[in-house]
Design a protein around this motif. Structure first.
Motif, PDB file in Angstrom:
ATOM      1  N   GLU A 478       5.573   7.656  -1.981  1.00  0.00           N
ATOM      2  CA  GLU A 478       5.431   6.847  -0.776  1.00  0.00           C
ATOM      3  C   GLU A 478       5.094   5.422  -1.207  1.00  0.00           C
ATOM      4  O   GLU A 478       4.443   5.208  -2.228  1.00  0.00           O
ATOM      5  CB  GLU A 478       4.333   7.402   0.133  1.00  0.00           C
ATOM      6  CG  GLU A 478       4.633   8.809   0.667  1.00  0.00           C
ATOM      7  CD  GLU A 478       3.518   9.336   1.545  1.00  0.00           C
ATOM      8  OE1 GLU A 478       3.290   8.743   2.619  1.00  0.00           O
ATOM      9  OE2 GLU A 478       2.880  10.324   1.152  1.00  0.00           O
ATOM     10  N   ILE A 480       2.975   2.860  -1.038  1.00  0.00           N
ATOM     11  CA  ILE A 480       1.616   2.452  -0.672  1.00  0.00           C
ATOM     12  C   ILE A 480       0.974   1.788  -1.887  1.00  0.00           C
ATOM     13  O   ILE A 480       0.896   2.387  -2.955  1.00  0.00           O
ATOM     14  CB  ILE A 480       0.759   3.664  -0.228  1.00  0.00           C
ATOM     15  CG1 ILE A 480       1.411   4.378   0.969  1.00  0.00           C
ATOM     16  CG2 ILE A 480      -0.659   3.214   0.130  1.00  0.00           C
ATOM     17  CD1 ILE A 480       0.697   5.634   1.394  1.00  0.00           C
ATOM     18  N   ARG A 481       0.562   0.564  -1.713  1.00  0.00           N
ATOM     19  CA  ARG A 481      -0.142  -0.141  -2.789  1.00  0.00           C
ATOM     20  C   ARG A 481      -1.614   0.281  -2.815  1.00  0.00           C
ATOM     21  O   ARG A 481      -2.211   0.563  -1.782  1.00  0.00           O
ATOM     22  CB  ARG A 481      -0.070  -1.657  -2.580  1.00  0.00           C
ATOM     23  CG  ARG A 481       1.307  -2.261  -2.740  1.00  0.00           C
ATOM     24  CD  ARG A 481       1.206  -3.787  -2.772  1.00  0.00           C
ATOM     25  NE  ARG A 481       2.519  -4.400  -2.884  1.00  0.00           N
ATOM     26  CZ  ARG A 481       3.226  -4.849  -1.849  1.00  0.00           C
ATOM     27  NH1 ARG A 481       2.722  -4.738  -0.620  1.00  0.00           N
ATOM     28  NH2 ARG A 481       4.411  -5.402  -2.027  1.00  0.00           N
ATOM     29  N   ARG A 483      -3.238   2.887  -3.852  1.00  0.00           N
ATOM     30  CA  ARG A 483      -3.435   4.170  -3.169  1.00  0.00           C
ATOM     31  C   ARG A 483      -4.495   5.052  -3.839  1.00  0.00           C
ATOM     32  O   ARG A 483      -5.342   5.622  -3.160  1.00  0.00           O
ATOM     33  CB  ARG A 483      -2.102   4.921  -3.108  1.00  0.00           C
ATOM     34  CG  ARG A 483      -2.219   6.305  -2.481  1.00  0.00           C
ATOM     35  CD  ARG A 483      -0.880   6.940  -2.253  1.00  0.00           C
ATOM     36  NE  ARG A 483      -1.018   8.275  -1.681  1.00  0.00           N
ATOM     37  CZ  ARG A 483      -0.011   9.050  -1.343  1.00  0.00           C
ATOM     38  NH1 ARG A 483       1.237   8.649  -1.527  1.00  0.00           N
ATOM     39  NH2 ARG A 483      -0.224  10.252  -0.819  1.00  0.00           N
ATOM     40  N   LYS A 508      -4.578   7.183   0.992  1.00  0.00           N
ATOM     41  CA  LYS A 508      -3.439   7.076   1.911  1.00  0.00           C
ATOM     42  C   LYS A 508      -3.893   6.978   3.374  1.00  0.00           C
ATOM     43  O   LYS A 508      -3.393   6.143   4.145  1.00  0.00           O
ATOM     44  CB  LYS A 508      -2.527   8.282   1.735  1.00  0.00           C
ATOM     45  CG  LYS A 508      -1.440   8.412   2.791  1.00  0.00           C
ATOM     46  CD  LYS A 508      -0.637   9.696   2.632  1.00  0.00           C
ATOM     47  CE  LYS A 508       0.374   9.873   3.760  1.00  0.00           C
ATOM     48  NZ  LYS A 508       1.154  11.121   3.612  1.00  0.00           N
ATOM     49  N   THR A 511      -4.825   3.768   5.380  1.00  0.00           N
ATOM     50  CA  THR A 511      -3.844   2.849   5.967  1.00  0.00           C
ATOM     51  C   THR A 511      -3.806   2.987   7.486  1.00  0.00           C
ATOM     52  O   THR A 511      -3.188   2.182   8.173  1.00  0.00           O
ATOM     53  CB  THR A 511      -2.438   3.109   5.405  1.00  0.00           C
ATOM     54  OG1 THR A 511      -2.035   4.454   5.699  1.00  0.00           O
ATOM     55  CG2 THR A 511      -2.407   2.893   3.895  1.00  0.00           C
ATOM     56  N   PRO A 673      -5.714  -0.114   0.919  1.00  0.00           N
ATOM     57  CA  PRO A 673      -4.324   0.229   0.601  1.00  0.00           C
ATOM     58  C   PRO A 673      -3.396  -0.267   1.709  1.00  0.00           C
ATOM     59  O   PRO A 673      -3.823  -0.430   2.860  1.00  0.00           O
ATOM     60  CB  PRO A 673      -4.356   1.763   0.549  1.00  0.00           C
ATOM     61  CG  PRO A 673      -5.493   2.139   1.429  1.00  0.00           C
ATOM     62  CD  PRO A 673      -6.520   1.075   1.257  1.00  0.00           C
ATOM     63  N   GLU A 674      -2.134  -0.509   1.357  1.00  0.00           N
ATOM     64  CA  GLU A 674      -1.202  -0.981   2.372  1.00  0.00           C
ATOM     65  C   GLU A 674       0.193  -0.413   2.105  1.00  0.00           C
ATOM     66  O   GLU A 674       0.589  -0.198   0.961  1.00  0.00           O
ATOM     67  CB  GLU A 674      -1.144  -2.509   2.382  1.00  0.00           C
ATOM     68  CG  GLU A 674      -0.631  -3.126   1.098  1.00  0.00           C
ATOM     69  CD  GLU A 674      -0.537  -4.646   1.182  1.00  0.00           C
ATOM     70  OE1 GLU A 674      -0.821  -5.183   2.268  1.00  0.00           O
ATOM     71  OE2 GLU A 674      -0.179  -5.276   0.177  1.00  0.00           O
ATOM     72  N   ILE A 675       0.865  -0.145   3.184  1.00  0.00           N
ATOM     73  CA  ILE A 675       2.248   0.329   3.104  1.00  0.00           C
ATOM     74  C   ILE A 675       3.160  -0.897   2.938  1.00  0.00           C
ATOM     75  O   ILE A 675       2.951  -1.925   3.586  1.00  0.00           O
ATOM     76  CB  ILE A 675       2.635   1.102   4.375  1.00  0.00           C
ATOM     77  CG1 ILE A 675       1.712   2.325   4.545  1.00  0.00           C
ATOM     78  CG2 ILE A 675       4.099   1.543   4.331  1.00  0.00           C
ATOM     79  CD1 ILE A 675       1.863   3.023   5.873  1.00  0.00           C
TER      80      ILE A 675
END
Length: 696
Positions: A478, A480-481, A483, A508, A511, A673-675
Motif C-alpha cells: 500500500e 503509505i509513507r 508506515r 496504517k 491515516t 503516516p500519509e497515503i
C-alpha cells in the motif's frame, strides 16, 4: 457522586435481611431455598419427609410418578395388590431414598456426608460458633454457586470441565471432591479419579474426606454392593480402591509428578495450580497434560482446575484467560470473598463506619458487599503487610485476583481492557535471506542481503516460542509513507539473561481520524548482539524499510552508550540507514554529533511508561501479545521510586513495546503516516473528473 450515609445504612439493612432470609430458608433436607437445580413440590404422605421440593430429574422416575399420583406408599401398594406390611413399605422408602440420593446432591451431602467443621462467627451477632465432632455437609453460598454449574453439565449429559478461581477458606476443594465421591458411590462403577495438588500432603488430606464419609453411608443405599471399604490398590501407596463400587482414587503432586498419569481415569481434580512449580524435566503444563489428557469427553467425566490466584503469567492464569475467551473447553467460575457467609463482622456504630470508608471500601459496597462484610475485610487486611497480598487471597473479582504487585504502575482494569485486543499469531516464523551474511563483505552486498530477506512461515505451533517471530499481520503493498516502526530492546546472550525483543508496529490506521497503531509482529530471544542488529534490520527491511529504533542504554557488558552504538552502526555498515536519531534534523545540520537510538535512563523510562499509562487509558494502540499484558501486570514502582518488573519476572517485551508506541506518536521526529500516489500513477496532463458526490 457518593450515596448518603443514611441511604447506605437502610440499604445495608435490606441486604442483611436478604442474606439472613436466604440462609434461614435454605434447608437441603426439604429442598427449600435451593437454586442449584429446578425443583417441584413432591407430596407422598407416608414418606419420612412427606413434603419436599424434589429435583425435576427425580420426578422423571416411574416409581416417583406412581407414588405422586396415588399420594402415598400405602395407596400405591394397595393398587398393586401388595400387602402394605411394614417390610414392603420399608422397601419402597429405600427405593425412593436411592432415587433422591442419585438426583439431589444437596440432600445427599447433608444426610450422609460428614465433614470436620471450621471455626466461624455468627455474621450478625459476631459471636463465636463452637461445634464439636463431625457435622453434616450443608453447602454454603459459594459451594451452591459452584454446584449449580456442575449440575448444569450433568443434567445435560455433558462432560464437566471447570476452572475455579476462588477466595480462600470456603470449601471449594471439599465440594469438588465430595461431588466426585457422589459420582463414584451412587452413579457409576469403576469410575476412577485422580487428585493432583501442589504438594502430596494436600492431596492426602483431600483423599482423607473419602475415609470419613464411608463411615456414615448405609450400604443398603448403594446399588449392588454388600460393603464399603477403602484399601490400598495392589499395595500402592498412592492409589486406593473403594471396594463395592470398585472405583480407584490416585493421589499425586506437582512436586512428585511420577505416577499421576491419568490412565483409565474419568475424573481429575487439579488443585492449587497457581503454585505448581517446574520440576526436573517437567513443566506444570506437562504435569497437567499427563493427568487430564486421557480423560474422555463423556457424560459425567470431570476435570476441575482449581486455585487461588498467584500472580499473572503462570499456567493457571493463562488457562483462566483462555477459558474466559472461549479458547479452551473449561468453564470459568469465580467465587469472591463476599460469597462466603463467614466473612462478616458486626459494626457498633454504622454511621461512623460509613463516614470512615475509603474509596476502595466504597467500591466494595458498589459491588454488593454489606457493611459487615466490608468491616471483616478491613480487619482481615490488617494481617497482610500489603494490599495486593490481601486482594490475591480474598479478591472481589477475577481481575483483582490476578494482580501481582502492591505498587502497580498500570491500572489493573485498564490492562484487563487491553487484553481484549490480544490474539494468537497468524503463525510463527524465522527470518532468513537468500544470501549469506558472512559472504557480504561490503555495504552494497549487505544491502542486497537485506533486500533479499524474507519471513519463513513455520507450520503449527512450536513447543518453544523463543527466537521465533510471532506474526499477526504481514506487510502489504500500500502506498503509505512512514508506515512501520520497529523497536528493539537489547538483552543478553545467555539463557538466564534479559531477553532481546524486536517489535513491529503498523501505523496504517493513523491515516484515519482516531486511528491508532497496531502491533503486527514480535521476536524474542537470546542472541549475539551483532546478529541481533542484522535480524532487526532484516525485519525492518521486510516491513517497508521501517524506522528502526534501538534502545541505547548499556546492556549486558559494561560498554558505554557511545561504544555500543558505534558497534551497532559499524555492524550495519551503512546497509540500513533508516535509524532513529534523538537529535532533530536541524541540530544535525548544525554539525552537532547525532545521538542514535532511544536512551532509556530513569527519566526517559518514566516518560515512556507514563505514555503507556495514557495509551492504556485511551486505548491508544492495539496490543496483540498476551505476554506483554502479563508484563504490564508484573510492572511496579519500587520502594526507591524506580520502575521495573517484580522480582523473578521480565519487562523486556513491555520495554520494546513502550519505546515503539512512544515513537509512533513522536510526530516532531516522525510525522504522521500519509497515503500518497506514486509518480508513475499520476496523470500530469489531465485534471481528475468529478463524477459524483462520493468521488468528490
Amino acid at each position: 457522586m457518593k450515596l448518603t450515609a443514611s441511604y447506605i445504612r437502610e440499604e445495608n439493612k435490606k441486604r442483611n435481611r436478604d442474606l439472613r432470609q436466604e440462609e434461614d430458608q435454605y434447608n437441603p433436607y426439604i429442598g427449600a431455598g435451593s437454586n442449584t437445580v429446578e425443583r417441584t413440590p413432591l407430596r407422598i404422605s407416608d414418606l419420612p419427609i412427606p413434603l419436599f421440593y424434589a429435583p425435576k430429574e427425580m420426578l422423571c422416575h416411574d416409581l416417583i410418578k406412581s407414588l405422586e399420583k396415588e399420594g402415598s406408599i400405602f395407596a400405591y401398594l394397595q393398587k398393586l395388590n401388595i400387602p402394605p406390611q411394614k417390610e414392603n413399605v420399608r422397601k419402597i422408602i429405600i427405593a425412593v431414598e436411592k432415587i433422591r440420593i442419585k438426583t439431589d446432591f444437596e440432600y445427599t451431602a447433608a444426610s450422609y456426608f460428614k465433614i470436620k467443621p471450621k471455626p466461624k462467627k455468627d455474621p450478625f451477632t459476631g459471636q463465636d460458633i463452637v461445634i464439636e465432632g463431625d457435622i453434616p455437609f450443608i453447602l454454603n453460598r459459594g459451594q451452591r454457586k459452584l454446584l449449580k454449574v456442575l449440575e448444569s453439565f450433568r443434567l445435560r449429559r455433558k462432560s464437566i470441565r471447570i476452572i475455579l478461581l476462588k477466595a480462600r477458606q470456603w470449601g471449594g476443594s471439599t465440594l469438588v471432591q465430595l461431588y466426585m465421591a457422589w459420582m463414584q458411590l451412587f452413579h457409576h462403577r469403576q469410575w476412577n479419579s485422580t487428585i493432583c495438588a501442589h504438594v502430596e500432603n494436600t492431596a492426602r488430606i483431600v483423599k482423607g474426606m473419602y475415609t470419613k464419609i464411608l463411615k456414615y453411608i448405609p450400604v443398603e443405599l448403594v446399588d449392588n454392593v454388600n460393603y464399603l471399604m477403602m484399601r490400598p490398590y495392589e499395595k500402592s501407596a498412592k492409589t486406593s480402591i473403594i471396594e463395592g463400587p470398585d472405583c480407584r482414587i490416585t493421589i499425586g503432586s506437582a512436586e512428585k509428578p511420577d505416577g499421576v498419569r491419568g490412565e483409565d481415569t474419568v475424573m481429575a481434580h487439579c488443585t492449587e495450580i497457581g503454585i505448581w512449580k517446574v520440576t526436573k524435566g517437567k513443566t506444570p503444563e506437562d504435569i497437567l497434560n499427563s493427568v487430564t489428557s486421557g480423560i474422555p469427553m463423556v457424560a459425567d467425566s470431570i476435570v476441575v482446575y482449581e486455585s487461588t490466584a498467584k500472580g499473572v503469567g503462570n499456567l493457571f492464569h493463562r488457562e483462566w484467560l483462555r477459558a474466559k475467551s472461549g479458547e479452551n473447553n473449561m468453564t470459568p467460575v469465580f467465587i469472591s470473598w463476599f460469597d462466603i457467609e463467614n466473612n462478616a463482622v458486626k459494626i457498633d456504630n454504622v454511621i461512623d463506619f460509613i463516614n470512615s470508608m475509603t474509596d476502595y471500601e466504597y467500591n466494595l459496597w458498589e459491588k454488593g458487599a454489606t457493611l459487615e462484610q466490608i468491616n471483616w475485610y478491613r480487619n482481615k487486611s490488617k494481617e497482610y503487610p500489603n494490599e495486593w497480598g490481601m486482594r490475591q487471597e480474598f479478591p472481589s473479582d477475577d481481575i483483582e485476583a490476578f494482580q501481582s504487585s502492591g505498587k502497580r504502575k498500570f491500572d489493573i482494569y485498564q490492562v484487563q481492557n487491553m487484553r481484549k485486543f490480544n490474539k494468537e499469531p497468524l503463525f510463527y516464523a524465522t527470518v532468513e535471506s537468500t544470501l549469506l551474511l558472512k559472504e557480504c563483505d561490503d555495504s552494497d552486498k549487505q544491502k542486497e542481503f537485506l533486500k533479499n530477506s524474507f519471513i519463513k512461515k513455520l507450520e503449527g505451533v512450536p513447543n518453544k516460542e523463543d527466537n521465533l517471530l510471532k506474526v499477526w499481520a504481514l506487510p502489504t503493498k500500500e502506498y503509505i509513507r512512514r508506515r512501520y516502526v520497529v523497536s528493539v530492546d537489547i538483552g543478553g546472550k545467555s539463557d538466564k539473561a534479559d531477553w532481546s525483543v524486536i517489535t513491529v508496529f503498523d501505523r496504517k490506521y493513523m491515516t484515519e481520524i482516531g486511528g491508532v497503531p497496531e502491533k503486527v509482529a514480535q521476536w524474542r530471544g537470546h542472541i549475539d548482539h551483532d546478529l541481533l542488529a542484522w535480524l532487526a534490520a532484516m525485519i525492518a527491511t521486510i516491513y517497508d524499510n521501517a524506522l528502526l529504533v534501538f534502545e541505547s542504554n548499556t546492556f549486558e557488558t559494561e560498554k558505554t552508550e557511545g561504544q555500543h552504538f558505534e558497534y551497532i552502526l559499524d555492524e550495519l555498515g551503512g546497509a540500513y540507514d533508516n535509524l532513529y536519531c534523538r537529535n532533530s534534523a536541524q541540530r544535525i545540520k548544525e554539525n552537532l554529533p547525532p545521538k542514535w537510538g532511544f536512551h532509556t535512563g530513569e527519566s526517559s523510562k518514566t516518560m515512556i511508561m507514563d505514555n503507556m499509562t495514557k495509551m492504556l487509558r485511551e486505548e491508544g494502540y492495539y496490543e496483540r501479545d498476551l505476554e506483554c499484558c502479563n508484563e504490564m501486570d508484573q510492572y511496579e514502582i519500587k520502594e526507591d521510586g524506580k520502575l521495573g518488573a517484580i522480582e523473578g519476572c521480565h519487562d523486556d517485551i513491555l520495554m520494546s513495546t513502550a519505546i515503539g508506541v512512544y515513537v509512533c506518536y513522536d510526530f516532531k521526529y516522525f510525522p504522521m503516516p500519509e497515503i500518497y500516489i506514486p509518480y508513475e500513477h499520476k496523470n500530469h496532463n489531465k485534471q481528475p473528473k468529478i463524477r459524483n458526490e462520493s468521488t468528490f
